[in-house]
Design a protein around this motif. Structure first.
Motif, PDB file in Angstrom:
ATOM      1  N   GLU A 114       0.785  -1.248  -0.034  1.00 43.49           N
ATOM      2  CA  GLU A 114       0.055  -0.091  -0.023  1.00 43.49           C
ATOM      3  C   GLU A 114       0.949   1.216   0.006  1.00 43.49           C
ATOM      4  OE1 GLU A 114      -3.166   0.991  -0.042  1.00 43.49           O
ATOM      5  OE2 GLU A 114      -3.535  -0.991  -0.873  1.00 43.49           O
ATOM      6  N   LYS A 115       0.346   2.467  -0.509  1.00 39.66           N
ATOM      7  CA  LYS A 115       0.914   3.580  -0.118  1.00 39.66           C
ATOM      8  C   LYS A 115       0.565   4.476   0.797  1.00 39.66           C
ATOM      9  CE  LYS A 115      -2.570   5.910  -1.257  1.00 39.66           C
ATOM     10  NZ  LYS A 115      -3.051   5.568  -0.186  1.00 39.66           N
ATOM     11  N   PRO A 116       1.422   5.366   1.461  1.00 40.09           N
ATOM     12  CA  PRO A 116       2.657   5.580   0.915  1.00 40.09           C
ATOM     13  C   PRO A 116       3.767   4.554   1.504  1.00 40.09           C
ATOM     14  CG  PRO A 116       2.274   6.889   2.735  1.00 40.09           C
ATOM     15  CD  PRO A 116       1.062   6.185   2.284  1.00 40.09           C
ATOM     16  N   LEU A 117       4.670   4.021   0.524  1.00 38.00           N
ATOM     17  CA  LEU A 117       5.466   3.144   0.677  1.00 38.00           C
ATOM     18  C   LEU A 117       6.201   3.154   1.801  1.00 38.00           C
ATOM     19  CD1 LEU A 117       6.746   0.393  -0.611  1.00 38.00           C
ATOM     20  CD2 LEU A 117       8.566   1.860  -1.914  1.00 38.00           C
ATOM     21  N   THR A 118       6.925   4.153   2.223  1.00 34.62           N
ATOM     22  CA  THR A 118       7.690   4.529   3.321  1.00 34.62           C
ATOM     23  C   THR A 118       7.183   6.049   3.816  1.00 34.62           C
ATOM     24  OG1 THR A 118       9.422   5.214   2.034  1.00 34.62           O
ATOM     25  CG2 THR A 118       9.439   3.038   2.698  1.00 34.62           C
ATOM     26  N   PHE A 119       8.018   6.180   4.967  1.00 35.93           N
ATOM     27  CA  PHE A 119       7.981   7.516   5.597  1.00 35.93           C
ATOM     28  C   PHE A 119       8.763   8.590   5.140  1.00 35.93           C
ATOM     29  CE2 PHE A 119       6.135   6.922  10.223  1.00 35.93           C
ATOM     30  CZ  PHE A 119       5.020   6.532   9.617  1.00 35.93           C
ATOM     31  N   THR A 120       9.966   7.971   4.634  1.00 31.20           N
ATOM     32  CA  THR A 120      11.147   8.721   3.848  1.00 31.20           C
ATOM     33  C   THR A 120      11.372   8.305   2.591  1.00 31.20           C
ATOM     34  OG1 THR A 120      12.964   7.696   4.851  1.00 31.20           O
ATOM     35  CG2 THR A 120      11.968   9.274   6.273  1.00 31.20           C
ATOM     36  N   VAL A 121      12.137   9.210   1.669  1.00 25.94           N
ATOM     37  CA  VAL A 121      12.480   8.880   0.519  1.00 25.94           C
ATOM     38  C   VAL A 121      13.904   7.880   0.563  1.00 25.94           C
ATOM     39  CG1 VAL A 121      13.812   9.623  -1.525  1.00 25.94           C
ATOM     40  CG2 VAL A 121      11.906  10.811  -0.830  1.00 25.94           C
ATOM     41  N   ALA A 122      14.773   8.094   1.609  1.00 28.20           N
ATOM     42  CA  ALA A 122      15.804   7.376   2.229  1.00 28.20           C
ATOM     43  C   ALA A 122      15.245   5.623   2.364  1.00 28.20           C
ATOM     44  CB  ALA A 122      16.501   7.836   3.185  1.00 28.20           C
ATOM     45  N   GLU A 123      14.307   5.553   2.950  1.00 30.64           N
ATOM     46  CA  GLU A 123      13.792   4.223   3.226  1.00 30.64           C
ATOM     47  C   GLU A 123      13.400   3.678   2.054  1.00 30.64           C
ATOM     48  OE1 GLU A 123      11.910   5.142   7.719  1.00 30.64           O
ATOM     49  OE2 GLU A 123      10.819   4.902   6.290  1.00 30.64           O
ATOM     50  N   ALA A 124      12.779   4.294   1.058  1.00 29.32           N
ATOM     51  CA  ALA A 124      12.107   3.948  -0.189  1.00 29.32           C
ATOM     52  C   ALA A 124      13.508   3.359  -1.060  1.00 29.32           C
ATOM     53  CB  ALA A 124      11.216   4.938  -0.789  1.00 29.32           C
ATOM     54  N   GLU A 125      14.387   4.259  -0.997  1.00 27.02           N
ATOM     55  CA  GLU A 125      15.570   4.126  -1.688  1.00 27.02           C
ATOM     56  C   GLU A 125      16.442   2.894  -1.228  1.00 27.02           C
ATOM     57  OE1 GLU A 125      16.584   5.314  -4.661  1.00 27.02           O
ATOM     58  OE2 GLU A 125      15.822   7.381  -4.821  1.00 27.02           O
ATOM     59  N   GLU A 126      16.370   2.667   0.029  1.00 22.31           N
ATOM     60  CA  GLU A 126      16.847   1.486   0.517  1.00 22.31           C
ATOM     61  C   GLU A 126      16.031   0.104   0.267  1.00 22.31           C
ATOM     62  OE1 GLU A 126      17.800  -0.795   4.809  1.00 22.31           O
ATOM     63  OE2 GLU A 126      16.967   1.141   4.616  1.00 22.31           O
ATOM     64  N   LEU A 127      14.738   0.219  -0.048  1.00 27.52           N
ATOM     65  CA  LEU A 127      13.932  -1.056  -0.476  1.00 27.52           C
ATOM     66  C   LEU A 127      14.520  -1.184  -1.837  1.00 27.52           C
ATOM     67  CD1 LEU A 127      10.391  -0.436   1.092  1.00 27.52           C
ATOM     68  CD2 LEU A 127      12.377  -1.682   2.091  1.00 27.52           C
ATOM     69  N   LYS A 128      14.574  -0.102  -2.695  1.00 25.49           N
ATOM     70  CA  LYS A 128      14.877  -0.486  -4.079  1.00 25.49           C
ATOM     71  C   LYS A 128      16.245  -1.228  -4.228  1.00 25.49           C
ATOM     72  CE  LYS A 128      16.094   2.298  -8.390  1.00 25.49           C
ATOM     73  NZ  LYS A 128      16.265   3.915  -8.881  1.00 25.49           N
ATOM     74  N   SER A 129      17.235  -0.868  -3.314  1.00 27.56           N
ATOM     75  CA  SER A 129      18.424  -1.446  -3.461  1.00 27.56           C
ATOM     76  C   SER A 129      18.352  -2.841  -3.240  1.00 27.56           C
ATOM     77  CB  SER A 129      19.454  -0.744  -2.396  1.00 27.56           C
ATOM     78  OG  SER A 129      20.564  -1.352  -2.459  1.00 27.56           O
ATOM     79  N   ILE A 130      17.367  -3.266  -2.187  1.00 23.15           N
ATOM     80  CA  ILE A 130      17.373  -4.557  -1.632  1.00 23.15           C
ATOM     81  C   ILE A 130      16.889  -5.383  -2.606  1.00 23.15           C
ATOM     82  CG2 ILE A 130      16.604  -5.958  -0.037  1.00 23.15           C
ATOM     83  CD1 ILE A 130      16.558  -3.850   2.182  1.00 23.15           C
ATOM     84  N   ALA A 131      15.631  -4.823  -3.283  1.00 24.25           N
ATOM     85  CA  ALA A 131      14.784  -5.480  -4.189  1.00 24.25           C
ATOM     86  C   ALA A 131      15.678  -5.735  -5.586  1.00 24.25           C
ATOM     87  CB  ALA A 131      13.698  -4.629  -4.888  1.00 24.25           C
ATOM     88  N   LYS A 132      16.731  -4.809  -5.910  1.00 19.16           N
ATOM     89  CA  LYS A 132      17.888  -4.999  -6.745  1.00 19.16           C
ATOM     90  C   LYS A 132      18.713  -6.355  -6.651  1.00 19.16           C
ATOM     91  CE  LYS A 132      20.659  -2.712  -9.956  1.00 19.16           C
ATOM     92  NZ  LYS A 132      21.319  -1.463 -10.540  1.00 19.16           N
ATOM     93  N   SER A 133      19.154  -6.083  -5.396  1.00 16.80           N
ATOM     94  CA  SER A 133      20.079  -7.100  -5.078  1.00 16.80           C
ATOM     95  C   SER A 133      19.514  -8.376  -5.119  1.00 16.80           C
ATOM     96  CB  SER A 133      20.774  -6.678  -3.690  1.00 16.80           C
ATOM     97  OG  SER A 133      19.864  -7.067  -2.768  1.00 16.80           O
ATOM     98  N   LYS A 134      18.215  -8.355  -4.639  1.00 17.52           N
ATOM     99  CA  LYS A 134      17.687  -9.807  -4.507  1.00 17.52           C
ATOM    100  C   LYS A 134      16.802 -10.446  -6.077  1.00 17.52           C
ATOM    101  CE  LYS A 134      18.281 -11.062  -0.092  1.00 17.52           C
ATOM    102  NZ  LYS A 134      18.743 -12.314   0.238  1.00 17.52           N
ATOM    103  N   ASN A 135      16.832  -9.443  -6.976  1.00 15.69           N
ATOM    104  CA  ASN A 135      15.960  -9.759  -7.993  1.00 15.69           C
ATOM    105  C   ASN A 135      14.645  -9.938  -7.939  1.00 15.69           C
ATOM    106  OD1 ASN A 135      18.487  -9.596 -10.032  1.00 15.69           O
ATOM    107  ND2 ASN A 135      19.061 -11.526  -9.301  1.00 15.69           N
ATOM    108  N   LYS A 136      14.033  -9.022  -7.109  1.00 15.38           N
ATOM    109  CA  LYS A 136      12.624  -8.971  -6.682  1.00 15.38           C
ATOM    110  C   LYS A 136      11.844  -7.642  -7.107  1.00 15.38           C
ATOM    111  CE  LYS A 136      13.119 -13.193  -5.368  1.00 15.38           C
ATOM    112  NZ  LYS A 136      12.490 -14.330  -6.252  1.00 15.38           N
ATOM    113  N   VAL A 137      10.475  -7.880  -7.436  1.00 14.41           N
ATOM    114  CA  VAL A 137       9.785  -6.540  -7.691  1.00 14.41           C
ATOM    115  C   VAL A 137       9.187  -6.101  -6.536  1.00 14.41           C
ATOM    116  CG1 VAL A 137       7.595  -6.370  -8.908  1.00 14.41           C
ATOM    117  CG2 VAL A 137       9.428  -7.795 -10.068  1.00 14.41           C
ATOM    118  N   ILE A 138       9.065  -5.032  -6.510  1.00 13.93           N
ATOM    119  CA  ILE A 138       8.130  -4.148  -5.620  1.00 13.93           C
ATOM    120  C   ILE A 138       7.097  -3.434  -6.388  1.00 13.93           C
ATOM    121  CG2 ILE A 138       7.951  -2.340  -3.885  1.00 13.93           C
ATOM    122  CD1 ILE A 138      10.904  -2.682  -3.253  1.00 13.93           C
ATOM    123  N   GLY A 139       5.945  -3.741  -6.146  1.00 15.14           N
ATOM    124  CA  GLY A 139       4.600  -2.927  -6.890  1.00 15.14           C
ATOM    125  C   GLY A 139       3.898  -2.307  -5.660  1.00 15.14           C
ATOM    126  N   VAL A 140       3.414  -1.351  -6.067  1.00 20.01           N
ATOM    127  CA  VAL A 140       2.587  -0.155  -5.314  1.00 20.01           C
ATOM    128  C   VAL A 140       1.327  -0.135  -5.738  1.00 20.01           C
ATOM    129  CG1 VAL A 140       2.658   2.064  -4.147  1.00 20.01           C
ATOM    130  CG2 VAL A 140       4.843   1.134  -4.752  1.00 20.01           C
TER     131      VAL A 140
END
Length: 391
Positions: A114-140
């Protein structure tokens, strides 16, 4: 027409965190995910109360042994199973999105949140980095953007039917919380509590929906700077706002405005977007989602209906009609289209086809990041005397 024969060899094994008994949003997630048989609900952490969690899960067809009161336990136990979950949807109050999404991604699960994805852009960018390292999709779940006429508008703008884009007017301004309904409504209470909802109420709750409509319709137009003013007309909601206005300058010289509100007394939803170009304008209203107003300067107004022969869309993921012209499609169809895209992206990522994912439209991690960025910048502006801030 929509291709109902499209299937995977096996549906994606899927779980939910939150969305238990009495949750309207949980029902929407489950109904939409099940629509095309691309997901199978096999587990869930529906409720933090163990008895309620098991009872609810059993009643909707989930094995009671796979109903968990703790999402961390669910992730751990499901990881031990050969038939364990592959993806999870998060339908909880905002406070928990970041920690839950992070835990799921680290465990190698795809995430829908659900949105908003996180409280901060920094947190959202961290999730993006983890998803990329794990080859996983994040959908909102910007669920309104599965409506076909949003993509009709996108194609018309792309084809130059409107000319140069000059103005974008966005609003999501309902009236259901024009009084202090949170006194007797837990679902509203957490939304006006900063420790649970985050730094905003209506900007994050409804404003990001309207803004993402603009992102989908005019994807190449970016905000250069914005100015925000926000109010708490129900005083007990301060510092969170129940009304906000945002002015935007885009990078091509276009301008925009966003009105987010829950105190528009008498209004049911009033989510509208109007895009004005040098030659023509279009307008979409979510209470009449099967129609798009098309106004060419000097010509009579046109009302375009979903499914007519003039529609541009032929994409089976979103563009195709689930039912013929004249029959109303609604929110569940829109959400089903979004879940259909989530499934295609997950399947492609699991097969290592990152190019297919990159070329597929769906509300992805970037959509989630931009929603959080909008909130951050609006708060920065409003809390500093409504000054213009760089985006």
């Amino acid at each position: 027409m929509f291709n109902e024969e499209f299937r995977f060899e096996q549906p994606i094994r899927w779980a939910m965190i939150g969305g238990g008994r009495g949750s309207q949003i949980g029902y929407i997630h489950r109904t939409s995910a099940a629509r095309d048989n691309l997901f199978q609900l096999v587990a869930g952490a529906f409720d933090i109360n163990p008895e309620r969690c098991v009872d609810f899960g059993k009643n909707i067809g989930v094995d009671p042994s796979r109903c968990y009161a703790d999402y961390n336990v669910m992730i751990e136990e499901e990881s031990k199973r050969e038939d364990g979950i592959q993806a999870v949807s998060i339908a909880t109050p905002n406070k928990f999105h970041y920690e839950m999404a992070k835990a799921a991604l680290k465990a190698g699960l795809h995430v829908i949140c659900e949105k908003p994805l996180t409280f901060t852009v920094a947190e959202a960018e961290e999730l993006k980095s983890i998803a990329k390292s794990k080859n996983k999709v994040i959908g909102v779940t910007y669920g309104y953007t599965g409506h076909e006429m949003i993509h009709q508008a996108r194609k018309m703008i792309e084809n130059g039917d409107l000319g140069e884009i000059r103005i974008i007017n966005m609003q999501f301004a309902h009236g259901w919380h024009s009084e202090e309904v949170e006194k007797n409504d837990p679902g509203t209470k957490w939304r006006v509590s900063p420790e649970v909802a985050g730094p905003t109420y209506v900007l994050g709750d409804v404003g990001t929906h309207a803004y993402y409509l603009a992102e989908v319709m005019v994807p190449n137009l970016k905000i250069d700077e914005l100015m925000c003013t926000r109010q708490s007309f129900v005083k007990s909601r301060a510092p969170l706002e129940d009304n906000a206005f945002v002015l935007m300058h885009f990078d091509n010289g276009a301008v925009g405005n966003l009105w987010a509100s829950c105190v528009n007394a008498g209004a049911i939803h009033e989510q509208r977007i109007r895009v004005v170009g040098s030659k023509a304008s279009i307008e979409w209203w979510d209470e009449h989602p099967n129609q798009l107003v098309y106004e060419v300067q000097g010509e009579p107004k046109r009302l375009l209906d979903r499914g007519h022969g003039y529609n541009y869309n032929d994409d089976p993921g979103v563009g195709a009609n689930r039912i013929g012209c004249g029959h109303a499609e609604g929110l569940f169809e829109s959400w089903a289209n979004i879940y259909h895209r989530f499934a295609i992206a997950m399947d492609a990522m699991d097969k290592g086809n990152t190019e297919a994912v990159d070329n597929l439209w769906f509300p992805d991690i970037e959509a989630g990041i931009e929603g959080v960025r909008l909130i951050e910048k609006c708060v920065e502006s409003a809390d500093n005397g409504s000054k213009w801030v760089k985006y």
